[in-house]
Design a protein around this motif. Structure first.
Motif, short mmCIF file in Angstrom:
data_model
loop_
_atom_site.label_atom_id
_atom_site.label_comp_id
_atom_site.label_asym_id
_atom_site.label_seq_id
_atom_site.Cartn_x
_atom_site.Cartn_y
_atom_site.Cartn_z
N GLU A 87 0.78 -1.02 0.18
CA GLU A 87 -0.07 0.01 0.07
C GLU A 87 0.87 1.33 -0.06
OE1 GLU A 87 -3.17 2.16 2.98
OE2 GLU A 87 -2.37 0.17 3.58
N VAL A 88 0.66 2.09 -0.83
CA VAL A 88 0.98 3.63 -0.75
C VAL A 88 0.64 4.46 0.44
CG1 VAL A 88 1.45 5.59 -2.21
CG2 VAL A 88 1.45 3.52 -3.41
N ARG A 89 1.59 4.90 1.04
CA ARG A 89 1.29 5.48 2.20
C ARG A 89 2.33 6.70 2.40
NH1 ARG A 89 0.15 2.12 7.78
NH2 ARG A 89 -1.71 1.15 7.04
N TRP A 90 1.82 7.80 3.13
CA TRP A 90 2.50 9.10 3.28
C TRP A 90 3.26 8.86 4.72
CZ3 TRP A 90 0.49 14.68 1.96
CH2 TRP A 90 1.39 15.64 2.27
N GLY A 91 4.29 8.37 4.67
CA GLY A 91 5.03 8.25 6.18
C GLY A 91 5.44 9.66 6.54
N SER A 92 5.48 10.16 7.64
CA SER A 92 5.85 11.33 8.19
C SER A 92 7.34 11.05 9.15
CB SER A 92 4.87 12.01 8.70
OG SER A 92 4.05 11.23 9.46
N GLY A 93 6.93 11.52 10.39
CA GLY A 93 8.29 11.25 11.66
C GLY A 93 8.03 9.54 11.82
N CYS A 94 9.18 9.24 12.39
CA CYS A 94 9.51 7.84 13.07
C CYS A 94 10.42 8.02 14.10
CB CYS A 94 10.04 6.96 11.91
SG CYS A 94 11.63 7.35 11.12
N CYS A 95 10.45 6.90 14.97
CA CYS A 95 11.33 6.65 16.06
C CYS A 95 11.56 5.32 16.57
CB CYS A 95 10.97 7.62 17.18
SG CYS A 95 9.36 7.26 18.03
N PHE A 96 12.86 4.75 16.78
CA PHE A 96 13.00 3.81 17.18
C PHE A 96 12.78 3.69 18.70
CE2 PHE A 96 15.52 3.02 13.46
CZ PHE A 96 15.25 1.90 13.05
N LEU A 97 12.23 2.78 19.33
CA LEU A 97 12.14 2.64 20.93
C LEU A 97 12.10 1.21 21.49
CD1 LEU A 97 8.57 3.34 22.09
CD2 LEU A 97 9.23 2.81 19.60
N ASP A 98 12.38 0.82 22.81
CA ASP A 98 12.31 -0.58 23.00
C ASP A 98 10.94 -0.62 24.11
OD1 ASP A 98 12.64 -3.02 23.91
OD2 ASP A 98 14.34 -2.66 24.89
N TYR A 99 9.79 -0.48 23.35
CA TYR A 99 8.65 -0.29 24.03
C TYR A 99 8.29 -1.54 25.27
CZ TYR A 99 5.70 -3.56 21.40
OH TYR A 99 5.30 -4.86 20.98
N ASP A 100 8.99 -2.81 24.70
CA ASP A 100 8.65 -3.81 25.91
C ASP A 100 9.91 -4.11 26.66
OD1 ASP A 100 10.12 -4.72 23.64
OD2 ASP A 100 8.81 -6.26 22.89
N ARG A 101 11.08 -3.46 26.47
CA ARG A 101 12.48 -3.63 27.31
C ARG A 101 12.96 -4.76 27.06
NH1 ARG A 101 10.74 -2.36 32.69
NH2 ARG A 101 13.39 -2.68 33.59
N ASP A 102 12.96 -5.32 25.82
CA ASP A 102 13.25 -6.84 25.88
C ASP A 102 14.97 -6.75 25.23
OD1 ASP A 102 12.99 -5.98 23.09
OD2 ASP A 102 11.87 -7.77 22.69
N GLY A 103 15.63 -5.32 25.13
CA GLY A 103 16.71 -5.24 24.68
C GLY A 103 16.83 -5.09 23.03
N HIS A 104 15.96 -5.25 22.19
CA HIS A 104 15.63 -4.95 20.76
C HIS A 104 14.78 -3.87 20.49
CE1 HIS A 104 17.54 -8.88 20.12
NE2 HIS A 104 16.68 -9.48 21.39
#
Length: 559
Positions: A157-174
Motif C-alpha cells: 500500500e502507498v502511504r504518506w509516512g511522516s516522522g518515525c522513532c526507534f524505541l524499546d517499548y517492551d524493554r526486551d533489548g531490541h
C-alpha cells in the motif's frame, strides 16, 4: 558548584551567535520539493526532515539529506533529485559519499530516524516516504543495504509516512519502530486549489488539506529479535485513537515509571500521548494529560516536537510547534501524569506570525539550562503576492532559558544564521565540530540546507556523553543520564527521531557553566534499570560509557 549563566546580553551583543557555513563546508545540495512559486497539492508543501548521525562511528557527526521531487516532471536519466549522505572530514567540511554508500533514493522522502535494530554495533537508518518506506542496514564498512523486505517492513500500500522513532517499548533489548502516517493521498481525488472551503486561506485559493482529506493511521512494529519486525499496531492499542494527521513522534519516559511512552504531534487534530501500560499495550492519555490541545481546549496544527527537562525538576517537558496565527506550546510536566500549558507565562507565546516546524532544546550557551531553537517557513508561496504580515520565507527563533522557568526571545541578537529567511522544515542539532558548541543543520525548501555554526557557545564548560548498551539495545535508546554540578541536576535520554521528522545527535550534551568538573554523572540503563555512577569528571570532554564496563573512552573537545 552550580551551573552559571552568561551575563544578560543586550540587543546586538549576544556572546553567542550562529553563522551559516554550509557553502564553505561543502553542504550545497539543493533540495527539490514541489513547485517553487505555486503548489497545487499538499505533498508539495510539507517538506521533510534531516539528520545528524555518525554513520561510520568515527566520533564525528555526518549529515543525511532527504530530498523530494516535482509532480508531473520527467527527469532525464540520472538527473532526478535523490537523497545524500555527507561524511564529516573532521576539519569543518563534508564530502558527499552517497554513491559509495549505496544510500541514494529518489522520490518524496519525508522522515528519518536512526537506531541499531539488530544490535550489531552499527546504527541503521529508517526512512519514510510518500510511497514505500525503506530500512537501510548499516554494513559497518561505509555502505548500506536495503533490507526492507527482509525485515518484514515493506507494505504494498502507498502511504504518506511522516516522522518515525526507534524505541524499546517492551524493554526486551531490541529496538522496536513507531511510524507516523499523515494523509491517505490520492491526487486524483483531491479538489483543485480554491474549490472547497478547505482549499482557501484568507480568501486566497491554495492547495487543499489536511482538513477535508482522509487521515493516515500510525504503525508500531515489534522487533522479533531476529532481524525482522511484526506489525502490532492493533494489539498494542496504537489504532484506538483512530486515523490522525500525525507528523512527528518522540519517545521518552514522561511519567518516570521506567517504560518509554510516545508523544505524537498531530496537525489540525488532537495530539496523542501514548502511555506505556507495561504489558505491550498503550493508552492515549493526551486529553487527560493536557497535551492534546492548548490551554483553551483548541485543536492546533502540531508539526514538531522537542523534549527536555527545561526547569531541571527531574521531569520531561514538551515543546510543540504549530501553524501561523497561533503560538507554539510549552507543556510543563507536573509529575502526576499531567502537564500544564505554560506557553504564555513562560514567555514562548510571543510569536504568532510564523508557520513553525523543526525545533530542539539545545543549551546553546552552555549555562546548564536548555534553550529552544525553532525553524519556520510558510506553506503557501502565494502569500508573497498579497500585502499580508506573513511571507513564504521566514526567520528562525531562539528562546533563551533564563533559569527561572522563563524564556526570552533573543532571535535578533543571535546573528545571520538566525535572522536570514528561508522556508524551512526539518532541523537536527548536534556538535559537528566536537568543540562543545551545539550547532544545527536545517532543511530549506527548494534551497540548499543551512549548516549553522555556533560561535561562542563554548566560552562556558560542557560535558558530552556517548552511551553504548550491552544488556539494553546497543544504541542505548531510552538510557537516561543525569549530570550534577553542585545543586544543579540536569537529565536527558538517548532518543531516536525528533524536531520535525528529523534525527539529532544521539550523544547527550550538557552545559555546566563555569564548573570545571562534574560532581557526578549517573546513567540509568533501560532494560535492567541499573544505575551506574561516575564521580568527579573533568569538563570539556566527550565521555563514552558502555553498560557494565563503565567509562571506556575520554576525548577532550576539539579546540
Amino acid at each position: 558548584m552550580q551551573a552559571a549563566q552568561l551575563p544578560a546580553s543586550t540587543p546586538g551583543q549576544s556572546p553567542v551567535t550562529f553563522v551559516d557555513v554550509a557553502k564553505q563546508a561543502g553542504v550545497t545540495v539543493e533540495n527539490v520539493w514541489g513547485g517553487v512559486e505555486h503548489k497545487s497539492y499538499i505533498i508539495e508543501a510539507k517538506g521533510s526532515g534531516i539528520a545528524f548521525f555518525d554513520y561510520d562511528h568515527d566520533g564525528w557527526l555526518d549529515i543525511y539529506l532527504t530530498n523530494g521531487s516535482r509532480l508531473h516532471t520527467s527527469w532525464p536519466p540520472g538527473q532526478a533529485p535523490h537523497t545524500h549522505l555527507l561524511k564529516n572530514n573532521r576539519d569543518g567540511t563534508f564530502t558527499d559519499v552517497t554513491e559509495k554508500s549505496g544510500i541514494a533514493r529518489t522520490g518524496w522522502q519525508t522522515g528519518v530516524c536512526v537506531g541499531d535494530y539488530d544490535n550489531d554495533g552499527w546504527d541503521d537508518l529508517f526512512l519514510t516516504f510518500w510511497g514505500h518506506n525503506v530500512l537501510f542496514h548499516n554494513n559497518g564498512d561505509g555502505t548500506f543495504t536495503d533490507v526492507t523486505h527482509k525485515a518484514g517492513l515493506y507494505q504494498e500500500e502507498v502511504r504518506w509516512g511522516s516522522g518515525c522513532c526507534f524505541l524499546d517499548y517492551d524493554r526486551d533489548g531490541h529496538l522496536d519502530l513507531f511510524v507516523a502516517n499523515y494523509i491517505v493521498l490520492d491526487l486524483a481525488k483531491v479538489p483543485a486549489p480554491g474549490q472547497t472551503g478547505y482549499c482557501q486561506w484568507k480568501g486566497i485559493p491554495v492547495m487543499c488539506g489536511p482538513r477535508g482529506l482522509p487521515a493516515g493511521s500510525n504503525i508500531l512494529y515489534r522487533n522479533n529479535g531476529d532481524g525482522t519486525f511484526t506489525d502490532v499496531s492493533e494489539k498494542a492499542g496504537i489504532l484506538k485513537p483512530g486515523p490522525r494527521y500525525s507528523i512527528t513522534p518522540v519517545s521518552y519516559d514522561f511519567d518516570n515509571d521506567g517504560w518509554p511512552d510516545i508523544y505524537v504531534a498531530v496537525d489540525s487534530e488532537p495530539s496523542i500521548l501514548f502511555q506505556n501500560n507495561h504489558d505491550g499495550t498503550f493508552t492515549d492519555n493526551g486529553v487527560m494529560a493536557g497535551v492534546a490541545y492548548n490551554e483553551d481546549g483548541q485543536e492546533q496544527s502540531g508539526m514538531g516536537v522537542a523534549v527536555a527537562d527545561y526547569d531541571c525538576d527531574g521531569r520531561f517537558d514538551i515543546f510543540k510547534t504549530n501553524f501561523a496565527e497561533d503560538t507554539c506550546d510549552l507543556y510543563r510536566n507536573n509529575g502526576d501524569g499531567t502537564f500544564t500549558d505554560v506557553t504564555f507565562v513562560s514567555g514562548v507565546g510571543v510569536n504568532t506570525l510564523y508557520v513553525c516546524w523543526g525545533c530542539g532544546f539545545i543549551d546553546y550557551d552552555n549555562d546548564g539550562w536548555q534553550d529552544i531553537f525553532q525553524v519556520n517557513g510558510h506553506v503557501y508561496p502565494e502569500v508573497d503576492n498579497y500585502h499580508l504580515d506573513e511571507t513564504f520565507k521566514e526567520p528562525r527563533i531562539v528562546y533563551r532559558n533564563m533559569g527561572n522557568g522563563k524564556f526570552k526571545d533573543v532571535s535578533k541578537e543571535m546573528g545571520p544564521g538566525v535572522t536570514e529567511r528561508f522556508s524551512s522544515r526539518g532541523a537536527a542539532f548536534g556538535d559537528y565540530l566536537n568543540n562543545g558548541c551545539m550547532d544545527a543543520v536545517i532543511f530549506n525548501m527548494n534551497d540548499p540546507p543551512s549548516l549553522l555554526k555556533n560561535i561562542g557557545g563554548n566560552k562556558q564548560n560542557w560535558i558530552k556523553l556517548k552511551l553504548i548498551g550491552t544488556h539494553c539495545n546497543r544504541t542505548a535508546i531510552g538510557a537516561r543520564a543525569y549530570v550534577i554540578t553542585g545543586k544543579h541536576r540536569q537529565m536527558d535520554e538517548v532518543h531516536s527521531g525528533d524536531s520535525v521528522m528529523s534525527q539529532s545527535d544521539l550523544r547527550l550534551h550538557f552545559g555546566v557553566g563555569r564548573a570545571e568538573r562534574v560532581d557526578m554523572i549517573e546513567v540509568k540503563w533501560p532494560t535492567t534499570w541499573k544505575i551506574e555512577r561516575f564521580p568527579n569528571i573533568a569538563a570539556n570532554q566527550i565521555i563514552t560509557i558502555k553498560e557494565g564496563a563503565g567509562i571506556i573512552k575520554k576525548e577532550k573537545g576539539n579546540a
